[in-house]
Write a protein that holds these residues in place. Sequence first.
Motif, PDB file in Angstrom:
ATOM      1  N   ILE A   8      23.161   1.508  28.301  1.00  0.00           N
ATOM      2  CA  ILE A   8      23.265   0.623  27.139  1.00  0.00           C
ATOM      3  C   ILE A   8      22.459  -0.653  27.340  1.00  0.00           C
ATOM      4  O   ILE A   8      21.836  -1.158  26.403  1.00  0.00           O
ATOM      5  CB  ILE A   8      24.742   0.313  26.787  1.00  0.00           C
ATOM      6  CG1 ILE A   8      24.847  -0.423  25.438  1.00  0.00           C
ATOM      7  CG2 ILE A   8      25.405  -0.491  27.877  1.00  0.00           C
ATOM      8  CD1 ILE A   8      24.503   0.412  24.253  1.00  0.00           C
ATOM      9  N   GLY A   9      22.417  -1.175  28.555  1.00  0.00           N
ATOM     10  CA  GLY A   9      21.647  -2.391  28.811  1.00  0.00           C
ATOM     11  C   GLY A   9      20.161  -2.186  28.548  1.00  0.00           C
ATOM     12  O   GLY A   9      19.498  -3.064  27.985  1.00  0.00           O
ATOM     13  N   ASP A  10      19.628  -1.028  28.945  1.00  0.00           N
ATOM     14  CA  ASP A  10      18.223  -0.717  28.691  1.00  0.00           C
ATOM     15  C   ASP A  10      17.936  -0.640  27.195  1.00  0.00           C
ATOM     16  O   ASP A  10      16.925  -1.138  26.711  1.00  0.00           O
ATOM     17  CB  ASP A  10      17.824   0.612  29.341  1.00  0.00           C
ATOM     18  CG  ASP A  10      17.779   0.553  30.853  1.00  0.00           C
ATOM     19  OD1 ASP A  10      17.946  -0.557  31.420  1.00  0.00           O
ATOM     20  OD2 ASP A  10      17.590   1.621  31.469  1.00  0.00           O
ATOM     21  N   VAL A  11      18.859   0.011  26.462  1.00  0.00           N
ATOM     22  CA  VAL A  11      18.692   0.149  25.011  1.00  0.00           C
ATOM     23  C   VAL A  11      18.710  -1.223  24.344  1.00  0.00           C
ATOM     24  O   VAL A  11      17.868  -1.522  23.488  1.00  0.00           O
ATOM     25  CB  VAL A  11      19.787   1.069  24.415  1.00  0.00           C
ATOM     26  CG1 VAL A  11      19.724   1.086  22.897  1.00  0.00           C
ATOM     27  CG2 VAL A  11      19.663   2.486  24.977  1.00  0.00           C
ATOM     28  N   LEU A  12      19.660  -2.085  24.743  1.00  0.00           N
ATOM     29  CA  LEU A  12      19.758  -3.423  24.152  1.00  0.00           C
ATOM     30  C   LEU A  12      18.527  -4.271  24.452  1.00  0.00           C
ATOM     31  O   LEU A  12      18.002  -4.959  23.574  1.00  0.00           O
ATOM     32  CB  LEU A  12      21.025  -4.130  24.631  1.00  0.00           C
ATOM     33  CG  LEU A  12      22.341  -3.575  24.074  1.00  0.00           C
ATOM     34  CD1 LEU A  12      23.538  -4.240  24.752  1.00  0.00           C
ATOM     35  CD2 LEU A  12      22.400  -3.752  22.571  1.00  0.00           C
ATOM     36  N   ARG A  13      18.039  -4.217  25.693  1.00  0.00           N
ATOM     37  CA  ARG A  13      16.831  -4.982  26.047  1.00  0.00           C
ATOM     38  C   ARG A  13      15.627  -4.512  25.228  1.00  0.00           C
ATOM     39  O   ARG A  13      14.856  -5.329  24.735  1.00  0.00           O
ATOM     40  CB  ARG A  13      16.547  -4.871  27.541  1.00  0.00           C
ATOM     41  CG  ARG A  13      17.347  -5.844  28.392  1.00  0.00           C
ATOM     42  CD  ARG A  13      16.909  -5.838  29.848  1.00  0.00           C
ATOM     43  NE  ARG A  13      17.222  -4.590  30.532  1.00  0.00           N
ATOM     44  CZ  ARG A  13      18.426  -4.258  31.000  1.00  0.00           C
ATOM     45  NH1 ARG A  13      19.430  -5.096  30.860  1.00  0.00           N
ATOM     46  NH2 ARG A  13      18.612  -3.117  31.614  1.00  0.00           N
ATOM     47  N   GLU A  14      15.489  -3.211  25.070  1.00  0.00           N
ATOM     48  CA  GLU A  14      14.371  -2.702  24.276  1.00  0.00           C
ATOM     49  C   GLU A  14      14.504  -3.135  22.820  1.00  0.00           C
ATOM     50  O   GLU A  14      13.531  -3.538  22.185  1.00  0.00           O
ATOM     51  CB  GLU A  14      14.280  -1.178  24.373  1.00  0.00           C
ATOM     52  CG  GLU A  14      13.080  -0.618  23.645  1.00  0.00           C
ATOM     53  CD  GLU A  14      12.914   0.883  23.791  1.00  0.00           C
ATOM     54  OE1 GLU A  14      12.093   1.443  23.032  1.00  0.00           O
ATOM     55  OE2 GLU A  14      13.581   1.504  24.639  1.00  0.00           O
ATOM     56  N   ALA A  15      15.718  -3.069  22.267  1.00  0.00           N
ATOM     57  CA  ALA A  15      15.944  -3.489  20.880  1.00  0.00           C
ATOM     58  C   ALA A  15      15.616  -4.974  20.700  1.00  0.00           C
ATOM     59  O   ALA A  15      15.009  -5.372  19.696  1.00  0.00           O
ATOM     60  CB  ALA A  15      17.387  -3.200  20.470  1.00  0.00           C
ATOM     61  N   GLU A  16      15.995  -5.801  21.661  1.00  0.00           N
ATOM     62  CA  GLU A  16      15.693  -7.237  21.586  1.00  0.00           C
ATOM     63  C   GLU A  16      14.187  -7.497  21.605  1.00  0.00           C
ATOM     64  O   GLU A  16      13.677  -8.318  20.844  1.00  0.00           O
ATOM     65  CB  GLU A  16      16.379  -7.978  22.740  1.00  0.00           C
ATOM     66  CG  GLU A  16      17.883  -8.085  22.585  1.00  0.00           C
ATOM     67  CD  GLU A  16      18.582  -8.595  23.842  1.00  0.00           C
ATOM     68  OE1 GLU A  16      17.910  -8.793  24.881  1.00  0.00           O
ATOM     69  OE2 GLU A  16      19.810  -8.783  23.778  1.00  0.00           O
TER      70      GLU A  16
END
Length: 193
Positions: free
Chosen positions: A168-176
Amino acid sequence: MNAVAPKISFVSLGCPKALVDSERIITSLRSEGYELSKSHAGADLVIVNTCGFLDSAKAESLEAIGSAMAENGKVIVTGCMGAEPEQIRDAFPNVLAITGPQAYESVVSAVHQAVPPKHDPFIDLVPDQGVKLTPRHYAYLKISEGCNNRCTFCIIPKLRGDLVSRPIGDVLREAEKLAKAGVKELLVISQDT
């Protein structure tokens, strides 16, 4: 004096997941100083990201590989059709390398072997969000890969493996990063079924 940057021609076929795979490969290559070429003939090599879902998609992939071989001769094949390389090798025994889907490191390694990078970090810049093949206002965000279902009509688990979610952290960083780059619409893609 700077050496001329190696040029890569790229063909991306198939679904949005394949497009994301293409974006990751291109981002990695651009960060190392490779440039994209608009034509196979002027490139140092060609990468073809294939689709192997339907017979018509396989035919389109083989046609794209054949065109790249005829126009350039130095071709790396990746993507879903690469999961079953025999058909590609039978038709085109001289391709430089064949990898399956999600094999970013293998593709980049094959490029390095064929055309070593000439990187100058002061002029070869890649945006934080990576290179995108979609219009600037939207992007795909892959949150998982593969499928655990074994439907008799579907080849996805064989091509892309079992379902694996991204942290989830990777997904959130990419979305940001995408939001900071001006993306207004994120199209979330998960399992293929």
